[in-house]
Design an enzyme around this catalytic site. Structure first.
Site, PDB file in Angstrom:
ATOM      1  N   ASP A   2      43.798  33.431  43.749  1.00 26.94           N
ATOM      2  CA  ASP A   2      44.293  32.204  43.129  1.00 26.94           C
ATOM      3  C   ASP A   2      43.913  32.147  41.645  1.00 26.94           C
ATOM      4  O   ASP A   2      42.891  32.707  41.242  1.00 26.94           O
ATOM      5  CB  ASP A   2      43.685  30.997  43.878  1.00 26.94           C
ATOM      6  N   ASN A  50      54.878  29.570  49.240  1.00 29.43           N
ATOM      7  CA  ASN A  50      55.160  29.941  47.841  1.00 29.43           C
ATOM      8  C   ASN A  50      56.652  29.970  47.492  1.00 29.43           C
ATOM      9  O   ASN A  50      57.015  29.983  46.312  1.00 29.43           O
ATOM     10  CB  ASN A  50      54.528  31.305  47.490  1.00 29.43           C
TER      11      ASN A  50
HETATM   12  C1  FPP Z   1      48.011  32.336  42.952  1.00 31.44           C
HETATM   13  O1  FPP Z   1      47.908  31.992  41.594  1.00 31.44           O
HETATM   14  C2  FPP Z   1      48.631  33.601  43.088  1.00 31.44           C
HETATM   15  C3  FPP Z   1      49.819  33.830  43.703  1.00 31.44           C
HETATM   16  C4  FPP Z   1      50.644  32.806  44.344  1.00 31.44           C
HETATM   17  C5  FPP Z   1      50.365  35.159  43.789  1.00 31.44           C
HETATM   18  C6  FPP Z   1      49.364  36.265  43.839  1.00 31.44           C
HETATM   19  C7  FPP Z   1      50.113  37.408  43.427  1.00 31.44           C
HETATM   20  C8  FPP Z   1      49.701  38.422  42.666  1.00 31.44           C
HETATM   21  C9  FPP Z   1      48.318  38.678  42.231  1.00 31.44           C
HETATM   22  C10 FPP Z   1      50.718  39.385  42.216  1.00 31.44           C
HETATM   23  C11 FPP Z   1      51.522  40.050  43.291  1.00 31.44           C
HETATM   24  C12 FPP Z   1      50.690  40.731  44.285  1.00 31.44           C
HETATM   25  C13 FPP Z   1      50.704  42.022  44.601  1.00 31.44           C
HETATM   26  C14 FPP Z   1      49.863  42.543  45.702  1.00 31.44           C
HETATM   27  C15 FPP Z   1      51.527  42.986  43.870  1.00 31.44           C
HETATM   28  P1  FPP Z   1      48.654  30.688  41.135  1.00 31.44           P
HETATM   29  O2  FPP Z   1      49.970  31.102  40.551  1.00 31.44           O
HETATM   30  O3  FPP Z   1      48.741  29.731  42.268  1.00 31.44           O
HETATM   31  O4  FPP Z   1      47.703  30.146  40.027  1.00 31.44           O
HETATM   32  P2  FPP Z   1      47.467  28.630  39.651  1.00 31.44           P
HETATM   33  O5  FPP Z   1      46.945  27.950  40.876  1.00 31.44           O
HETATM   34  O6  FPP Z   1      46.463  28.724  38.559  1.00 31.44           O
HETATM   35  O7  FPP Z   1      48.782  28.093  39.190  1.00 31.44           O
END
Ligand code: FPP
Length: 239
Positions: A2, A50
């Site tokens: 996250d 998501n």
């Molecule tokens: C949460 O951060 C992260 C995600 C919803 C996606 C995680 C994905 C990756 C690290 C990239 C793709 C993965 C792979 C394995 C290639 P957020 O966007 O919710 O952050 P925030 O809460 O600060 O907005």
């Protein structure tokens, strides 16, 4: 994993730049996990919820996943890591789904180290899917109903069948929630919440997290005294 969005916001960058940095960190963490002897590493890359994000962000995440898989295939073969997925991957874009199946098949002969990507995953969906699979198995006669249903039997129908329960679950970015992640499998896991956003949660922090885990006492419902006694007996029997 996250905090990609916040990592980017704090730097005045677009959210997708945070995801791109997040993927770079995934590559480092996979490598470090191998060095640390972590045999099973599960990454929550895209939750069933998501899809509610703006279409452009969802598309960017799918694109990143595709390029990650293309690049990581070689690395997984080199490090002898088997790729698995949990979640309703058949609902992902066809190109991603096909690529996942290819990399899973190409690495299916590796037994020691495992990378599990949770994609379009939600624990509640997983339980529903497991109930359907279990019921179908009973109806077709491939599963015999003998006495009271045991967790050991039912858990074979979860997406994580064959994968041990996690010993430690880490959530980055300071949020202290589970967000529908491995709810059944983490019944006895140690949780660790790190204030650091995922792109900055590098290999050194993973190592630190494992050190903290080592200092925790896992009791599985027993008393502290019982656990101490068991430790004493196991050191006696191994010496
Ligand atoms: C949460 O951060 C992260 C995600 C919803 C996606 C995680 C994905 C990756 C690290 C990239 C793709 C993965 C792979 C394995 C290639 P957020 O966007 O919710 O952050 P925030 O809460 O600060 O907005």
């Amino acid at each position: 994993m996250d905090g990609n969005g916040r990592w980017a916001n704090r730097r005045g960058l677009p959210r997708n730049e945070g995801h791109r940095k997040g993927v770079e960190n995934v590559e480092k963490i996979v490598e470090k996990a191998g060095e640390l002897g972590i045999r099973y590493l599960t990454l929550y890359a895209f939750s069933a919820e998501n899809w509610k994000r703006p279409k452009a962000e969802v598309n960017a995440l799918m694109g990143l996943l595709e390029s990650f898989l293309k690049k990581q295939r070689k690395q997984l073969l080199k490090q002898k890591i088997r790729l698995h997925t949990i979640g309703r991957v058949e609902e992902l874009p066809t190109s991603v789904f096909k690529l996942l199946n290819k990399v899973k098949a190409d690495t299916s002969h590796f037994e020691d180290n495992h990378l599990i990507l949770a994609l379009n995953y939600g624990a509640r969906n997983e339980v529903l899917d497991a109930v359907e699979r279990y019921t179908a198995a009973i109806q077709s006669g491939t599963e015999l109903q003998e006495g009271e249903l045991q967790w050991e039997t039912f858990s074979n129908y979860l997406d994580t069948s064959g994968i041990p329960d996690p010993e430690i679950v880490i959530r980055t970015s300071g949020e202290q929630r589970i967000s529908n992640f491995l709810l059944m499998q983490s019944a006895y896991s140690e949780y660790l919440f790190s204030p650091v956003c995922w792109p900055d949660f590098g290999p050194d922090l993973l190592e630190e997290a494992l050190l903290e885990y080592r200092n925790r006492e896992r009791r599985f419902g027993k008393t502290g005294a019982q656990i101490e006694q068991e430790k004493l007996l196991s050191t006696k029997s191994s010496s």
